[in-house]
Design an enzyme around this catalytic site. Structure first.
Site, PDB file in Angstrom:
ATOM      1  N   CYS A 181       0.798  -1.230   0.000  1.00  0.00           N
ATOM      2  CA  CYS A 181       0.000   0.000   0.000  1.00  0.00           C
ATOM      3  C   CYS A 181       0.830   1.280   0.000  1.00  0.00           C
ATOM      4  O   CYS A 181       0.270   2.369  -0.036  1.00  0.00           O
ATOM      5  CB  CYS A 181      -0.964  -0.014   1.187  1.00  0.00           C
ATOM      6  SG  CYS A 181      -2.003  -1.487   1.193  1.00  0.00           S
ATOM      7  N   HIS A 220      -1.941   8.570   5.147  1.00  0.00           N
ATOM      8  CA  HIS A 220      -2.313   7.225   4.701  1.00  0.00           C
ATOM      9  C   HIS A 220      -3.767   6.990   5.104  1.00  0.00           C
ATOM     10  O   HIS A 220      -4.559   6.506   4.307  1.00  0.00           O
ATOM     11  CB  HIS A 220      -1.376   6.188   5.326  1.00  0.00           C
ATOM     12  CG  HIS A 220      -1.534   4.830   4.753  1.00  0.00           C
ATOM     13  ND1 HIS A 220      -1.303   4.550   3.419  1.00  0.00           N
ATOM     14  CD2 HIS A 220      -1.902   3.655   5.313  1.00  0.00           C
ATOM     15  CE1 HIS A 220      -1.529   3.270   3.192  1.00  0.00           C
ATOM     16  NE2 HIS A 220      -1.895   2.703   4.329  1.00  0.00           N
ATOM     17  N   HIS A 276      -9.637   2.313  -0.161  1.00  0.00           N
ATOM     18  CA  HIS A 276      -8.214   1.980  -0.165  1.00  0.00           C
ATOM     19  C   HIS A 276      -7.887   1.289  -1.479  1.00  0.00           C
ATOM     20  O   HIS A 276      -8.250   0.134  -1.687  1.00  0.00           O
ATOM     21  CB  HIS A 276      -7.886   1.079   1.018  1.00  0.00           C
ATOM     22  CG  HIS A 276      -6.421   0.981   1.308  1.00  0.00           C
ATOM     23  ND1 HIS A 276      -5.456   1.159   0.340  1.00  0.00           N
ATOM     24  CD2 HIS A 276      -5.739   0.736   2.472  1.00  0.00           C
ATOM     25  CE1 HIS A 276      -4.262   1.018   0.879  1.00  0.00           C
ATOM     26  NE2 HIS A 276      -4.408   0.768   2.174  1.00  0.00           N
TER      27      HIS A 276
END
Length: 400
Positions: free
Chosen positions: A158, A289, A324
């Site tokens: 990620c 994030h 996400h």
């Protein structure tokens, strides 16, 4: 210098649509349709609806590409057009293609496994051919028929989009490439959804980063690709410069498979601002994030306070809108940061009701705001302690 942007996302496909989505706080949350969700108590996601790869992909057959590669190639084509790069310029240039990913073409791998279980040995050869993660970057090079190119796929989960941007910055700084296509791509797949679900981190409805009532992530998909080149190259081409990549920081603490480590995240931010040649107090905005999980948001917020003190910059999470998007997450966020610098606004953190006092951040709830931004920080954190932070700056003109 950033001279081109390409965005494929659930809130907009094209830079214009993506910008409008960020400004308006758009959300595309809906029940997942990519795979059978029977047996899951809740299964919302941020899929891209009505994506037509033929609108963007000119040279390759989209049927020979997996969904993530289609996203990557389409975003790269948008970025090339946005940068004003002609076929001749691309043919004459040394080009780096760096695409970050979490899953590669796992959506196709899911299909191959299901078919093999139902009928051993009956794998579809076309799907098998396109399942390699390396095709994400190689397909971009093939789409442009690049004569002198390095194509790398970066699998640091990620944080991979930011890793790719850092890799591109190094190549431009060192003079190893004239142009760099950098970013990330991923498609919604059963493996990742089920994995996060088993961890107890899939939100039942929407993603609420930094909110007291946050309950987890929503999986999303898409691609963000940025064109980087030197200031000299951009000025010689007469290209429009949208922002500058000032520097980046990387580290890997390997502390835990899934839990972030505050000290390591803080150290990565310090590495980034040092590489960028700026001071923490000069950073105007942090794109976090910000996954919306209890552990990530509190740890990331604590790390931000450790670096920036009691009054950190406003800190937003675009995942509240995009979900996400895994390897594409920090790349799409970098595009959001570039647009924020260029157009003078801060995207909101939507779905927000009450900020968690343990986070203690101004996350610009629910509505975008006008802002005079000069320096923006973009955080990318990944499983295994793979952290990547990129610092971007507004370009106000000036000779090389």
């Amino acid at each position: 210098m950033i001279t081109g942007l390409g965005a494929v996302s659930s809130i907009g496909t094209s830079v214009t649509e993506f910008l409008a989505g960020l400004r308006s706080g758009r959300s595309a949350v809906r029940p997942i349709s990519a795979f059978d969700t029977t047996g899951f108590e809740h299964a919302n996601g941020c899929e891209i609806a009505d994506f037509d790869p033929g609108r963007w992909i000119e040279r390759l057959d989209p049927e020979e590409l997996g969904r993530a590669a289609r996203f990557a190639v389409a975003a790269a084509r948008m970025a090339a057009d946005h940068a004003g790069l002609t076929s001749q310029v691309l043919a004459d240039s040394r080009v780096l293609v760096a695409v970050g990913t979490t899953d590669g073409e796992t959506r196709d791998l899911d299909r191959l496994v299901a078919r093999d279980l139902a009928e051993p040995g009956a794998a579809d050869p076309r799907i098998a051919r396109r399942a390699s993660a390396s095709r994400l970057s190689a397909s971009v090079a093939r789409e442009f028929a690049l004569a002198d190119a390095e194509a790398v796929t970066i699998p640091t989960a990620c944080a991979a989009g930011n890793y790719a941007i850092g890799y591109g910055l190094d190549a431009i700084r060192a003079g190893d490439a004239d142009l760099a296509f950098c970013g990330g791509a991923d498609a919604v797949c059963l493996k990742t959804f089920a994995g996060f679900y088993r961890l107890g981190t899939i939100a039942p409805d929407v993603c609420r980063p930094f909110d007291l009532d946050r309950k987890g992530i929503l999986t999303g998909e898409g691609s963000g690709i940025l064109v980087l080149e030197s200031l000299e190259s951009a000025l010689a081409r007469g290209a429009r410069i949208h922002a500058e990549v000032l520097g980046y920081g990387l580290n890997c603490d390997a502390y835990h498979q899934v839990a972030p480590l505050e000290e390591s995240v803080a150290d990565c931010m310090r590495l980034a601002v040092e590489d960028a040649g700026v001071k923490p107090e000069e950073v105007d905005l942090i794109s976090a994030h910000g996954t919306g999980t209890k552990a990530n948001d509190s740890t990331e917020a604590s790390a931000i306070h450790a670096v920036f003190g009691d009054r950190p910059p406003r800190t937003v999470s675009m995942k509240s809108m995009l979900g996400h998007t895994m390897g594409a997450a920090s790349a799409l966020a970098a595009i959001g940061c570039t647009l924020a610098l260029e157009h003078g606004f801060i995207p909101p953190t939507i779905n927000h009701t009450t900020t968690d006092p343990d986070c203690g951040l101004d996350c610009v709830p629910n509505e975008s705001v006008a802002a005079d931004l000069r320096i923006v920080q973009n955080n990318g954190l990944a499983f295994g302690g793979n952290n990547a932070v990129v610092i971007l700056g507004r370009y106000d003109g000036g000779a090389a």
